[in-house]
Design an enzyme around this catalytic site. Structure first.
Site, mmCIF file in Angstrom:
data_model
loop_
_atom_site.group_PDB
_atom_site.id
_atom_site.type_symbol
_atom_site.label_atom_id
_atom_site.label_comp_id
_atom_site.label_asym_id
_atom_site.label_seq_id
_atom_site.Cartn_x
_atom_site.Cartn_y
_atom_site.Cartn_z
ATOM 1 N N TYR A 32 18.317 37.729 56.438
ATOM 2 C CA TYR A 32 19.405 36.756 56.305
ATOM 3 C C TYR A 32 18.831 35.408 55.934
ATOM 4 O O TYR A 32 17.814 34.994 56.501
ATOM 5 C CB TYR A 32 20.206 36.631 57.618
ATOM 6 C CG TYR A 32 21.606 37.148 57.439
ATOM 7 C CD1 TYR A 32 22.488 36.485 56.589
ATOM 8 C CD2 TYR A 32 22.043 38.318 58.063
ATOM 9 C CE1 TYR A 32 23.763 36.966 56.374
ATOM 10 C CE2 TYR A 32 23.321 38.806 57.854
ATOM 11 C CZ TYR A 32 24.186 38.126 57.003
ATOM 12 O OH TYR A 32 25.433 38.604 56.792
ATOM 13 N N GLU A 38 21.088 32.407 54.926
ATOM 14 C CA GLU A 38 22.150 31.460 54.563
ATOM 15 C C GLU A 38 21.597 30.047 54.518
ATOM 16 O O GLU A 38 20.740 29.683 55.333
ATOM 17 C CB GLU A 38 23.297 31.550 55.578
ATOM 18 C CG GLU A 38 24.230 32.720 55.267
ATOM 19 C CD GLU A 38 25.275 32.933 56.334
ATOM 20 O OE1 GLU A 38 26.190 32.112 56.430
ATOM 21 O OE2 GLU A 38 25.143 33.928 57.070
ATOM 22 N N ASP A 68 31.222 30.002 30.882
ATOM 23 C CA ASP A 68 30.862 31.270 31.517
ATOM 24 C C ASP A 68 30.138 32.107 30.460
ATOM 25 O O ASP A 68 30.758 32.684 29.575
ATOM 26 C CB ASP A 68 32.143 31.961 31.997
ATOM 27 C CG ASP A 68 31.885 33.309 32.641
ATOM 28 O OD1 ASP A 68 30.730 33.782 32.585
ATOM 29 O OD2 ASP A 68 32.833 33.898 33.196
ATOM 30 N N THR A 111 26.234 36.066 34.567
ATOM 31 C CA THR A 111 25.701 37.229 35.262
ATOM 32 C C THR A 111 24.240 37.357 34.836
ATOM 33 O O THR A 111 23.817 36.749 33.853
ATOM 34 C CB THR A 111 26.405 38.545 34.845
ATOM 35 O OG1 THR A 111 26.214 38.732 33.438
ATOM 36 C CG2 THR A 111 27.893 38.504 35.152
ATOM 37 N N LYS A 170 23.832 41.629 32.173
ATOM 38 C CA LYS A 170 24.391 42.081 30.887
ATOM 39 C C LYS A 170 23.322 41.904 29.801
ATOM 40 O O LYS A 170 22.259 42.489 29.933
ATOM 41 C CB LYS A 170 25.692 41.333 30.615
ATOM 42 C CG LYS A 170 26.746 41.645 31.702
ATOM 43 C CD LYS A 170 28.096 41.019 31.437
ATOM 44 C CE LYS A 170 29.058 41.321 32.575
ATOM 45 N NZ LYS A 170 30.376 40.683 32.396
ATOM 46 N N ARG A 180 21.763 43.353 38.817
ATOM 47 C CA ARG A 180 23.191 43.038 38.934
ATOM 48 C C ARG A 180 23.368 41.806 39.810
ATOM 49 O O ARG A 180 23.040 41.833 40.988
ATOM 50 C CB ARG A 180 23.898 44.246 39.546
ATOM 51 C CG ARG A 180 25.403 44.167 39.628
ATOM 52 C CD ARG A 180 25.984 45.555 39.788
ATOM 53 N NE ARG A 180 25.705 46.331 38.586
ATOM 54 C CZ ARG A 180 26.436 46.278 37.469
ATOM 55 N NH1 ARG A 180 27.505 45.541 37.410
ATOM 56 N NH2 ARG A 180 26.092 46.995 36.416
HETATM 57 C C1 LIG Z 1 31.353 40.375 33.341
HETATM 58 C C2 LIG Z 1 31.934 39.026 33.410
HETATM 59 C C3 LIG Z 1 32.173 38.414 34.645
HETATM 60 C C4 LIG Z 1 32.078 39.134 35.967
HETATM 61 O O1 LIG Z 1 30.870 39.592 36.334
HETATM 62 P P1 LIG Z 1 30.738 40.566 37.620
HETATM 63 O O2 LIG Z 1 29.288 40.537 37.920
HETATM 64 O O3 LIG Z 1 31.271 41.883 37.206
HETATM 65 O O4 LIG Z 1 31.549 39.963 38.712
HETATM 66 C C5 LIG Z 1 32.621 37.107 34.639
HETATM 67 N N1 LIG Z 1 32.836 36.444 33.488
HETATM 68 C C6 LIG Z 1 32.649 37.019 32.278
HETATM 69 C C7 LIG Z 1 32.916 36.225 31.043
HETATM 70 C C8 LIG Z 1 32.197 38.328 32.204
HETATM 71 O O5 LIG Z 1 32.045 38.907 31.010
#
Ligand SMILES: *Cc1c(COP(=O)(O)O)cnc(C)c1O
Length: 478
Positions: A64, A66, A241, A270, A273, A279
């Protein structure tokens, strides 16, 4: 690292797992076999390196931690501090950011953290100062009521879902569409491209506190300098994002005005990807926003996943190499080849092409819905996902599009030639699929009939390519 080392490490790990729950060991083996055998074109997926994967399987999971580096609510966090500091340092240097926060567990967590951080910075801060309140503990109940009103009355402008935005960008069923008064911008109905003038007009009218840029299904680059100009003109915070395209930013394919980091106040992402890490999620911010983002825990998050932060550090280190830059460029080149492959075979693409890692095929010209096309492709071993196209006549469930992405197969070593073949196979499947009917004989948006022998033929052709470019070559489980 030698292949035999990786092979024996995983074989032995699976033996340990099997001694407790053999069915989980078996499912893990099967997942590798299935991933190896499938033509994975899901734009949000990739294959992380064995080093990244192995880093996640350690005792850091047990700890932990935090709080923030050097300021934890638990004792004994010295090694987690090392891990988190390194991950943040790599992220800052990789992206040229002033500040990095690597605790968010996922992309959605990163966005929720960013939203509350921006609210804290933009609304809570000035409001408290204006009211002469130095300390939150000094607030009366009436003040709290006012603060809640101020926090709950803010506006968010994001890209609409059917234009390629993400559900966390103010989509109604998501909490982002409930915690903010939300509004959406779309794309030009003729070209399918972002219309910055229309966006500026909408921003002037709506006056958002937060302008969100970024996408999950838009096959084009975004000019973030223009986005920042629009945000500045209406006094909005620009949040980008980059969950989908972080690998193209890290790999220096998106530079100058296409790189969000110099222009955004806050960038969320993220790590799993196109960036090819574990992840998870992370946030980059300017110095100005750093203190409020740093309060992600306890504002939104609980204990960080220390084992995943460690794996983020490893993945960011990988992404800082010239090899990764070469990979990112290939991801973009391969998307070009896939798009050209579709266009030369007469298929229709949203925006007429791509300049990132996504190709969005409009399957209506095949007389199919996205749902029918997705299922028929899967029968032939081609893994994709259906996706809305702008103003989709079939709605968000059946859809009219199929989204393709190049990051995963590029990791396996696919090049331009293979991606042209992928286009050929997809067009072959879809040309040999007919829309089906329901039990009463009426047209159905879900059922379909795939021509005899097509699935076998396509599976065989893709197996040839997959065998030539094995996933985790050298990893042999005993
Ligand atoms: C995939 C994605 C997310 C979410 O990611 P998770 O790890 O699945 O929660 C948020 N914003 C965009 C633009 C994404 O493509």
């Amino acid at each position: 690292m030698t292949d035999s080392l990786i092979s024996s490490a995983y074989s032995q790990a699976l033996e340990v797992i099997a001694s407790v729950e053999p069915r989980i060991a078996e499912a893990t083996r099967q997942e590798l076999a299935d991933q190896r055998a499938s033509l994975k074109l899901i734009a949000s997926e990739n294959y992380a390196s064995p080093a990244v994967l192995m880093t996640m399987g350690t005792w850091f999971s047990d700890k932990y931690a935090e709080g923030t580096v050097g300021h934890r609510f638990y004792a004994g966090c010295q090694n987690v501090d090392t891990v988190e500091s390194l991950a943040a340092e790599h992220a800052r240097e990789l992206f040229g950011a002033e500040y990095a926060y690597v605790q968010p567990h996922s992309g959605i967590d990163a966005n929720l953290t960013a939203y509350w951080s921006i609210l804290a910075h933009r609304v809570e801060g000035p409001w408290l100062t204006d009211a002469g309140v130095k300390n939150m503990n000094d607030l009366s109940e009436a003040d709290w009521e006012k603060l809640r009103g101020a926090l709950g009355n803010q506006r968010l402008l994001g890209m609409s879902l059917d234009a390629g935005g993400h559900l966390t960008h103010g989509f109604r069923p998501n909490i982002s569409g409930k915690m903010f008064h939300q509004n959406q911008y779309g794309t030009d109905p003729e070209t399918g491209l972002l219309d910055y003038d229309a966006l500026l007009r909408k921003a002037r009218e709506f006056k958002p506190l937060i302008l969100v840029a970024g996408y999950s299904a838009y096959p084009r680059r975004v000019n973030f300098a223009k986005m920042r100009e629009i945000a500045d003109e209406v006094g909005a915070t620009l949040m980008v994002d980059m969950a989908h395209f972080a690998g193209l930013v890290a790999g220096k394919v998106f530079t100058g005005e296409e790189d969000p980091v110099p222009y955004a106040h806050v960038v969320t992402s993220t790590s799993h990807k196109s960036l090819r890490g574990p992840r998870g999620g992370f946030i980059l911010a300017t110095e100005e926003y750093a203190p409020s983002v740093d309060r992600g825990c306890p504002m939104v998050l609980g204990g960080p996943l220390s084992h995943v932060m460690a794996a983020k550090a490893v993945a960011f280190a990988e992404a800082r190499t010239p090899e990764f830059q070469g990979y990112a460029q290939k991801v973009a080149d391969n998307a070009q080849s896939l798009a050209e492959g579709f266009l030369t075979r007469g298929a229709k693409l949203v925006t007429g092409g791509t300049d990132n890692h996504i190709v969005l095929l409009d399957v209506s010209s095949f007389g199919l819905t996205g749902r029918q096309a997705e299922s028929a492709l899967l029968d032939a071993g081609v893994v994709t996902n259906r996706n809305s196209v702008p103003s989709d006549p079939n709605g968000a469930w059946y859809t009219s599009g199929i989204r393709f992405g190049t990051p995963a197969l590029t990791t396996r070593g696919f090049g331009r030639e293979e991606f042209d073949t992928v286009a050929e196979l997809v067009v072959d499947v879809l040309s040999n699929t007919e829309a089906g009917t329901n039990k009463a004989g009426a047209p159905s948006k879900a059922t379909y009939v795939l021509g005899d022998g097509v699935a076998d033929r396509i599976t065989k052709q893709s197996a040839e390519m997959l065998d030539k470019h094995p996933l985790y070559p050298g990893l042999n489980l005993s």
